[in-house]
Write an enzyme that holds these catalytic residues in place. Sequence first.
Site, PDB file in Angstrom:
ATOM      1  N   ARG A  43      -0.331   6.052  -8.887  1.00  0.00           N
ATOM      2  CA  ARG A  43       0.098   5.881  -7.493  1.00  0.00           C
ATOM      3  C   ARG A  43       0.752   7.193  -7.070  1.00  0.00           C
ATOM      4  NH1 ARG A  43       1.677   1.350  -4.167  1.00  0.00           N
ATOM      5  NH2 ARG A  43       3.468   1.770  -2.829  1.00  0.00           N
ATOM      6  N   ARG A  75      -2.711  -9.354  -5.767  1.00  0.00           N
ATOM      7  CA  ARG A  75      -2.802  -8.018  -6.323  1.00  0.00           C
ATOM      8  C   ARG A  75      -3.032  -8.100  -7.832  1.00  0.00           C
ATOM      9  NH1 ARG A  75      -0.426  -3.643  -3.768  1.00  0.00           N
ATOM     10  NH2 ARG A  75      -1.174  -2.472  -5.573  1.00  0.00           N
ATOM     11  N   CYS A 118       0.266  -5.767   3.890  1.00  0.00           N
ATOM     12  CA  CYS A 118       0.351  -5.418   2.464  1.00  0.00           C
ATOM     13  C   CYS A 118       1.781  -5.295   1.972  1.00  0.00           C
ATOM     14  CB  CYS A 118      -0.452  -4.158   2.181  1.00  0.00           C
ATOM     15  SG  CYS A 118       0.210  -2.659   2.929  1.00  0.00           S
ATOM     16  N   ASP A 178       0.177  -2.915   9.263  1.00  0.00           N
ATOM     17  CA  ASP A 178       0.884  -2.253   8.174  1.00  0.00           C
ATOM     18  C   ASP A 178       2.104  -1.578   8.777  1.00  0.00           C
ATOM     19  OD1 ASP A 178       1.526  -1.248   5.692  1.00  0.00           O
ATOM     20  OD2 ASP A 178      -0.015   0.307   5.673  1.00  0.00           O
ATOM     21  N   HIS A 234      -6.105   2.930  -0.297  1.00  0.00           N
ATOM     22  CA  HIS A 234      -5.377   1.923  -1.074  1.00  0.00           C
ATOM     23  C   HIS A 234      -6.379   0.854  -1.527  1.00  0.00           C
ATOM     24  CE1 HIS A 234      -2.113  -0.120  -2.752  1.00  0.00           C
ATOM     25  NE2 HIS A 234      -1.376  -0.404  -1.691  1.00  0.00           N
ATOM     26  N   GLN A 253      -5.432  -2.685  -3.097  1.00  0.00           N
ATOM     27  CA  GLN A 253      -4.909  -3.611  -2.097  1.00  0.00           C
ATOM     28  C   GLN A 253      -6.041  -4.317  -1.368  1.00  0.00           C
ATOM     29  OE1 GLN A 253      -1.439  -4.318  -1.147  1.00  0.00           O
ATOM     30  NE2 GLN A 253      -2.631  -6.016  -0.303  1.00  0.00           N
TER      31      GLN A 253
END
Length: 309
Positions: free
Chosen positions: A102, A293, A265, A225, A129, A132
């Site tokens: 990440r 996830r 998310c 988001d 991402h 996700q």
Amino acid sequence: MTIRHFLRDDDLTPAEQARLLDLAAEMKALPYSRRPLAGPRSVAMIFDKPTLRTQVSFGAGIAELGGNPMLVEGRLAGIGVRESVEDVARVLGRQVAVVVWRTFHQGDLDTMAAHAGVPVVNALTDDFHPCQLIADLLTVREHLGGLAGRTVAFVGDAACNMGSSWLLAGATAGMHVRVSAPAGYAPRAAMVERASEIAATTGGSATVVAEPEKAVAGADVVVTDTWISMGKEAEEAARAEVLAPYSLTPALMALARPDAIALHCLPAYRGKEIAAEVLDGPQSVVWDEAENRRHAQKAVLAFLLEESR
């Protein structure tokens, strides 16, 4: 030996994405049915950005797959500073079965994949991402059934990694992806073009719609988001002013289909990009999305290990 990586959403073909989602659903129903990391084999988890869901879901998922989640402290390793990404990749590849990273720059992740000799997973970069999105698509399947032909509206800061990933992954799933953002916050033209190329093969579509009301009208799924992505904290006041008309309020959500679901998310900031009444309301599936996830990432790891044999 061919090594498979998951660096961006379009690393998967439509058939592979569907297969991976089936695998995630299977693993959710039978958490210990597959143990590709039994030994235990180690998976390096590197976090250069703040994390909650990514760390706990990968950590728990790797353990459920029979493996050892090995936390590599990014600041201590000094990747790209103390040692080059290439050298770190060569070291890690001789110690672990998979590298999960990440980080900030997509190019660094690509370099890691080019030199590690084991699968590398994008656990978030500034550009994409993808893990996700597997969780998001799994959540949509659970609540609404099939993905192909469904309409998803992404509203807010669409220049972020989630905007790009929804375009690519949604098009791969055969969905109609509508993205709505103010000037300066639209997705990169290359992302829309790539999503449209994919959609031409799956029956989906990818469009940018200026007005959030038009984007959400009749949608099956509404996504937003945070407006303040990591590294953009200094722009908070300016972003809040420009993006305010794109807030996911009850009034905006009401324009979607009556059975539409809302995704975020997380972390979420109630009263900014999403109203508390939506986030905590009956159409919100964000807690299922957060749980998924783990199941999605287990499927990603199992898929990459199987394909890399």
